[in-house]
Scaffold this active site. Sequence first.
Site, PDB file in Angstrom:
ATOM      1  N   ARG A  14       0.875  -1.326   0.149  1.00  0.00           N
ATOM      2  CA  ARG A  14      -0.203  -0.052  -0.076  1.00  0.00           C
ATOM      3  C   ARG A  14       0.802   1.218   0.011  1.00  0.00           C
ATOM      4  O   ARG A  14       0.988   1.784  -1.010  1.00  0.00           O
ATOM      5  CB  ARG A  14      -1.016   0.013   1.266  1.00  0.00           C
ATOM      6  CG  ARG A  14      -1.931   0.815   0.986  1.00  0.00           C
ATOM      7  CD  ARG A  14      -1.760   2.275   1.329  1.00  0.00           C
ATOM      8  NE  ARG A  14      -1.083   2.518   2.426  1.00  0.00           N
ATOM      9  CZ  ARG A  14      -0.662   3.686   3.075  1.00  0.00           C
ATOM     10  NH1 ARG A  14      -0.625   4.678   2.320  1.00  0.00           N
ATOM     11  NH2 ARG A  14      -0.251   3.791   4.228  1.00  0.00           N
ATOM     12  N   HIS A  18       3.442   4.193  -3.417  1.00  0.00           N
ATOM     13  CA  HIS A  18       3.833   5.619  -3.684  1.00  0.00           C
ATOM     14  C   HIS A  18       5.274   5.312  -4.471  1.00  0.00           C
ATOM     15  O   HIS A  18       5.609   6.171  -5.467  1.00  0.00           O
ATOM     16  CB  HIS A  18       4.034   6.428  -2.502  1.00  0.00           C
ATOM     17  CG  HIS A  18       2.639   6.848  -2.099  1.00  0.00           C
ATOM     18  ND1 HIS A  18       1.770   7.374  -2.825  1.00  0.00           N
ATOM     19  CD2 HIS A  18       2.253   6.363  -0.803  1.00  0.00           C
ATOM     20  CE1 HIS A  18       0.687   7.676  -1.880  1.00  0.00           C
ATOM     21  NE2 HIS A  18       0.758   7.077  -0.805  1.00  0.00           N
ATOM     22  N   SER A 168       3.444  11.100   8.737  1.00  0.00           N
ATOM     23  CA  SER A 168       3.439  11.133   7.251  1.00  0.00           C
ATOM     24  C   SER A 168       4.423  11.590   6.621  1.00  0.00           C
ATOM     25  O   SER A 168       4.985  11.480   5.265  1.00  0.00           O
ATOM     26  CB  SER A 168       2.142  11.571   6.637  1.00  0.00           C
ATOM     27  OG  SER A 168       0.903  11.078   7.380  1.00  0.00           O
TER      28      SER A 168
END
Length: 337
Positions: A14, A18, A168
């Site tokens: 997941r 990116h 993040s």
Amino acid sequence: MNGKKLYISDVTLRDGMHAIRHRYSLENVRQIAKALDDARVDSIEVAHGDGLQGSSFNYGFGAHSDLEWIEAAADVVKHAKIATLLLPGIGTIHDLKNAWQAGARVVRVATHCTEADVSAQHIQYARELGMDTVGFLMMSHMTTPENLAKQAKLMEGYGATCIYVVDSGGAMNMSDIRDRFRALKAVLKPETQTGMHAHHNLSLGVANSIAAVEEGCDRIDASLAGMGAGAGNAPLEVFIAAVDKLGWQHGADLYALMDAADDLVRPLQDRPVRVDRETLALGYAGVYSSFLRHCETAAARYGLSAVDILVELGKRRMVGGQEDMIVDVALDLRNNK
């Protein structure tokens, strides 16, 4: 640690999306999921990098649909739970039901760290489905520990049974992590678990995860070879080696993870997942890690430095979901040259 076993939550399929612009093939997913399952991680998160229905012009189109990826992983996994990510406003409860039917049994409902109130419907519906329901507070460095704890309490009230501190931007250090976990533990019910999602932009992904566990954290996110946005997540095989030396219970096969990282994951990286000029700028400026590839594209298009774009995004306190602003910032910088 008190002898408890850590819950190891892998995010290679997941967050790792990116790193390769959401282009995993179904065979990649099967191979990586099987290797992780054989190595006995507890859960394997599968989705577009930006969660269910993230495939879009704004975030980048996926090579396959979320459901195809989830089904591919579920087909080969025998022990681990399949997890997925949902950002309210991108994914809907309809998408969550489809993910459940495809094999997902854990959902992390993710909001910006000050916007937990948008997660109520999704958390409640996940509980109705019988899913392991996690609240995921992104960009946790952008608010105070006390405010983060209030947001965590909201998610707990909606029905989440585990709340994550999510770095993040890879912008926090060990003191930042300790302060946030202490604040959460002070307000959450004793039975509510906590989790840590680190990014490695300041090379502190493993250290921050260890600090979290020392403060009572139950679940740790990590990825093979650190495969993830920016400089990646806490590298799973490194974290397992480090906590193994501490004598902590993790249940995973270190050497199997090392093999999977080098044989299956690293060869897929078209851009090395590492701390370098651009990814260090992410952590230093406190920018959402998945902005990296978008910024590098904009920098090349407009003849700019990706670092300059990233630093300006940090000054403007841009958050996940504002990827469209990257081009605006690039144009402003070019016009001001």
